[in-house]
Design an enzyme around this catalytic site. Structure first.
Site, mmCIF file in Angstrom:
data_model
loop_
_atom_site.group_PDB
_atom_site.id
_atom_site.type_symbol
_atom_site.label_atom_id
_atom_site.label_comp_id
_atom_site.label_asym_id
_atom_site.label_seq_id
_atom_site.Cartn_x
_atom_site.Cartn_y
_atom_site.Cartn_z
ATOM 1 N N ARG A 15 0.799 -1.230 0.000
ATOM 2 C CA ARG A 15 0.000 0.000 0.000
ATOM 3 C C ARG A 15 0.831 1.279 0.000
ATOM 4 N NH1 ARG A 15 -3.984 -0.598 4.769
ATOM 5 N NH2 ARG A 15 -2.715 -2.397 5.349
ATOM 6 N N ASP A 106 7.945 -1.822 10.959
ATOM 7 C CA ASP A 106 7.087 -0.736 10.473
ATOM 8 C C ASP A 106 6.266 -0.107 11.594
ATOM 9 O OD1 ASP A 106 5.314 -2.750 10.987
ATOM 10 O OD2 ASP A 106 4.349 -2.726 9.021
ATOM 11 N N GLU A 157 -7.277 -13.181 13.972
ATOM 12 C CA GLU A 157 -7.069 -12.162 12.945
ATOM 13 C C GLU A 157 -8.402 -11.618 12.456
ATOM 14 O OE1 GLU A 157 -4.018 -10.827 11.935
ATOM 15 O OE2 GLU A 157 -3.625 -11.888 13.797
ATOM 16 N N ASN A 393 37.348 30.847 -6.176
ATOM 17 C CA ASN A 393 38.173 29.875 -5.441
ATOM 18 C C ASN A 393 38.480 28.626 -6.251
ATOM 19 O OD1 ASN A 393 35.353 29.412 -5.249
ATOM 20 N ND2 ASN A 393 35.688 27.941 -3.603
ATOM 21 N N TYR A 394 37.872 28.506 -7.410
ATOM 22 C CA TYR A 394 37.966 27.251 -8.161
ATOM 23 C C TYR A 394 38.486 27.568 -9.558
ATOM 24 C CZ TYR A 394 36.281 22.777 -10.108
ATOM 25 O OH TYR A 394 36.179 21.554 -10.709
ATOM 26 N N ARG A 447 40.981 47.946 -12.483
ATOM 27 C CA ARG A 447 39.875 48.058 -13.440
ATOM 28 C C ARG A 447 40.271 49.129 -14.440
ATOM 29 N NH1 ARG A 447 36.705 50.831 -8.623
ATOM 30 N NH2 ARG A 447 37.352 52.968 -9.003
HETATM 31 C C1 UD1 Z 1 -0.195 -8.506 12.389
HETATM 32 C C2 UD1 Z 1 -0.835 -9.449 13.401
HETATM 33 C C3 UD1 Z 1 -2.106 -8.817 13.952
HETATM 34 C C4 UD1 Z 1 -1.795 -7.474 14.580
HETATM 35 C C5 UD1 Z 1 -1.082 -6.581 13.573
HETATM 36 C C6 UD1 Z 1 -0.601 -5.334 14.252
HETATM 37 C C7 UD1 Z 1 -0.259 -11.667 12.616
HETATM 38 C C8 UD1 Z 1 -0.746 -12.893 11.943
HETATM 39 N N1 UD1 Z 1 -1.136 -10.682 12.744
HETATM 40 O O1 UD1 Z 1 -1.116 -8.399 11.312
HETATM 41 O O2 UD1 Z 1 -2.683 -9.665 14.925
HETATM 42 O O3 UD1 Z 1 -2.980 -6.855 15.019
HETATM 43 O O4 UD1 Z 1 0.078 -7.252 13.027
HETATM 44 O O5 UD1 Z 1 -0.083 -4.446 13.306
HETATM 45 O O6 UD1 Z 1 0.874 -11.618 13.042
HETATM 46 N N2 UD1 Z 1 6.204 -9.541 7.911
HETATM 47 C C9 UD1 Z 1 7.291 -10.288 7.536
HETATM 48 N N3 UD1 Z 1 7.106 -11.393 6.801
HETATM 49 C C10 UD1 Z 1 5.878 -11.836 6.457
HETATM 50 C C11 UD1 Z 1 4.763 -11.080 6.840
HETATM 51 C C12 UD1 Z 1 4.955 -9.935 7.592
HETATM 52 O O7 UD1 Z 1 8.417 -9.924 7.833
HETATM 53 O O8 UD1 Z 1 5.803 -12.884 5.792
HETATM 54 C C13 UD1 Z 1 6.423 -8.343 8.714
HETATM 55 C C14 UD1 Z 1 5.951 -7.087 8.022
HETATM 56 O O9 UD1 Z 1 6.993 -6.486 7.300
HETATM 57 C C15 UD1 Z 1 5.538 -6.217 9.199
HETATM 58 C C16 UD1 Z 1 5.080 -7.235 10.254
HETATM 59 O O10 UD1 Z 1 5.654 -8.452 9.892
HETATM 60 O O11 UD1 Z 1 6.611 -5.516 9.719
HETATM 61 C C17 UD1 Z 1 3.570 -7.362 10.353
HETATM 62 O O12 UD1 Z 1 3.067 -7.817 9.123
HETATM 63 P P1 UD1 Z 1 1.670 -7.371 8.584
HETATM 64 O O13 UD1 Z 1 1.382 -8.087 7.318
HETATM 65 O O14 UD1 Z 1 1.564 -5.915 8.567
HETATM 66 O O15 UD1 Z 1 0.741 -7.963 9.735
HETATM 67 P P2 UD1 Z 1 -0.785 -7.767 9.866
HETATM 68 O O16 UD1 Z 1 -1.471 -8.591 8.844
HETATM 69 O O17 UD1 Z 1 -1.091 -6.339 9.919
#
Ligand code: UD1
Ligand code: CA
Length: 464
Positions: A15, A106, A157, A393-394, A447
């Site tokens: 997004r 994030d 979730e 200067n240059y 001059r």
């Molecule tokens: C997750 C939580 C949710 C919580 C929310 C808070 C899970 C299943 N759900 O959901 O309960 O309310 O965060 O913001 O954990 N990331 C990876 N690898 C992946 C997927 C995600 O590194 O395969 C990282 C993303 O970069 C991010 C974080 O994990 O920093 C959270 O991922 P995101 O997809 O935003 O989680 P949500 O679906 O929002």
């Protein structure tokens, strides 16, 4: 007890609609992930494991450059199959004892005290979740508790939740602390049987329940600590909240911001007493302001030390970059002035409109008030540097120095071709192009001599 920290930063950030990996988007001039890593530094963790995936090389290189000393371990997650899958990648780096704290790349504004409280709540044997009550919990994992409300049973979730569960306002923030040994076991049991076909880290809660492990929750001091960024709008919103909080802290110290909503600090600002900052000022890097400093509207200040009683008039740009810049006590700068790296101004120096100073030292009382350039120059005390004068200067290949002694008067529209020295008390006639050293105490003019032609007639239009 050894603490391991896992920071999830592999997600795509669809997004954001950006080629830049999401965790490298900035809050207050620093990548979001850098905020999280910086915060963890004070927790005394034995290891920081960062899970990277999208834009991994760029993310890793950026963090290594920002934190050359930190014990960072990067682990790649390819492909990204969910938050549980992300933490699974860290398992080979995790010892069997101690506690693991899981954070998000994030969610940049998490505070050390809150992270510490989460680790404390875990006590090395419980599963601790950071939760918060939100008026609009849409999209978040809901905290499902037993009838008494005491025990956490599961995280569901949003996409998997029933209508009744969706009404729950307590949500999981994405941060937890768990006994490492148990976490590793639970991670091995995750499946992807859910609405998104992902391995959910949040499923460990129900597993803890099944194992008779107590699940506890902790809350952040402020909502801003757990706000994640998924879109440019959320990034800007978090930036504003963060800036308001920084502005409030400065104002509590006595700094007078004309409008805390129109102030941006992207770094560290130290202020003396009775500092006044007008609207739309941006402060970057490390900036120090002495007592009674006034900063006019629309100034940008970066890596500069400003002494007591200095006035920086509106629309001035000061950038010390890596060399730094210095403005001595009682100096007046601007409006529309530009100080570049290595500008070292003594006391009571005046730099006026459309004057640029780079890599130059100006001694006490020196003045360059209008439309001028001083580059690679050493300027003595009380020098008056005229309107429109420049240091050349240059030479197209190398930079050379201009040395101007004390009490020198450089007239308007002069070109000083470096390397060159103007002796103490020298006067340079306006409009001169000076290519040889000027002796002390004398008038030097270079001059064409002025002549007047008697009887000269202006051309007349030819009549037809
Ligand atoms: C997750 C939580 C949710 C919580 C929310 C808070 C899970 C299943 N759900 O959901 O309960 O309310 O965060 O913001 O954990 N990331 C990876 N690898 C992946 C997927 C995600 O590194 O395969 C990282 C993303 O970069 C991010 C974080 O994990 O920093 C959270 O991922 P995101 O997809 O935003 O989680 P949500 O679906 O929002
Ligand atoms: Ca997701």
């Amino acid at each position: 007890m050894s603490l391991s920290i896992v920071i999830m930063a592999a997600g795509k950030g669809t997004r954001m609609k950006s080629a830049l990996p999401k965790v490298l988007h900035q809050i207050a001039g620093r990548p979001m992930l850098a905020h999280v890593i910086g915060t963890t530094a004070s927790l005394g963790a034995a290891r920081d494991i960062v899970i990277t995936g999208h834009g991994a090389e760029r993310v890793e290189a950026t963090m290594r450059a920002l934190y050359p000393q930190a014990p960072l371990n990067f682990v790649r997650q390819e492909p990204q199959l969910g938050t549980g899958h992300a933490v699974q990648q860290a398992v080979p780096c995790l010892p069997d004892e101690g506690t693991t704290l899981i954070l998000n790349g994030d969610t940049p504004l998490i505070e050390a005290a809150t992270a510490r409280a989460l680790v404390d709540a875990c006590q090395g044997e419980r599963l601790a979740l950071l939760t918060i009550n939100l008026p609009d919990p849409t999209g978040y994992g809901r905290i499902v508790r037993d009838a008494s409300g005491e025990r956490v049973l599961a995280i569901v979730e949003h996409k998997d939740a029933s209508e009744a569960q969706r009404a729950i306002q307590e949500v999981y923030t994405g941060m937890m602390a768990a006994p490492t040994r148990l976490l590793k076991k639970w991670l091995g049991q995750l499946t992807n049987q859910n609405a998104q076909g992902e391995y959910y880290l949040t499923d460990v809660v129900a597993m803890a329940q099944a194992d008779g492990v107590t699940v506890v929750s902790a809350q952040p001091r402020d909502e801003v600590e757990v706000l994640g960024v998924n879109s440019p709008m959320q990034l800007a919103d978090l930036e504003r909240r963060h800036q308001r909080a920084q502005a409030a802290r400065l104002m509590e110290q006595g700094v007078r911001l004309a409008d805390p909503a129109r102030f941006d600090l992207r770094g560290v600002l130290q202020c003396g007493q009775d500092v006044e900052i007008d609207v739309n000022v941006i402060v970057e890097g490390e900036v120090q302001l002495g007592h009674n400093v006034r900063i006019g509207a629309n100034c940008v200040l970066r890596n500069v030390v400003i002494g007591d009683n200095v006035v920086i008039h509106p629309f001035t740009h000061i950038d010390g970059d890596t060399q730094g810049a210095q403005v001595g006590a009682g100096s007046l700068i601007g409006p529309f002035a530009r100080l570049r790296p290595g500008a070292q101004l003594g006391e009571e120096v005046h730099i006026g409109n459309f004057v640029e100073v780079k890599n130059s030292t100006l001694a006490n009382g020196a003045k360059a008030n209008h439309l001028a350039y001083l580059g690679d120059a050493t300027v003595g005390e009380r020098v008056n540097y005229g309107a429109g004068s420049i240091t050349a200067n240059y030479d197209g290949a190398n930079k050379h120095r201009t040395v101007i002694g004390n009490d020198v008067h450089v007239g308007s529209n002069c070109v000083l071709i470096a390397p060159i020295t103007l002796g103490d008390g020298a006067t340079i006639g306006g409009g001169s192009t000076i290519s040889k050293d000027a002796p002390a105490g004398q008038l030097t003019v270079a001059r064409a001599k002025q002549i007047s032609l008697a009887g000269w007639q202006r051309p007349q239009k030819v009549k037809r």
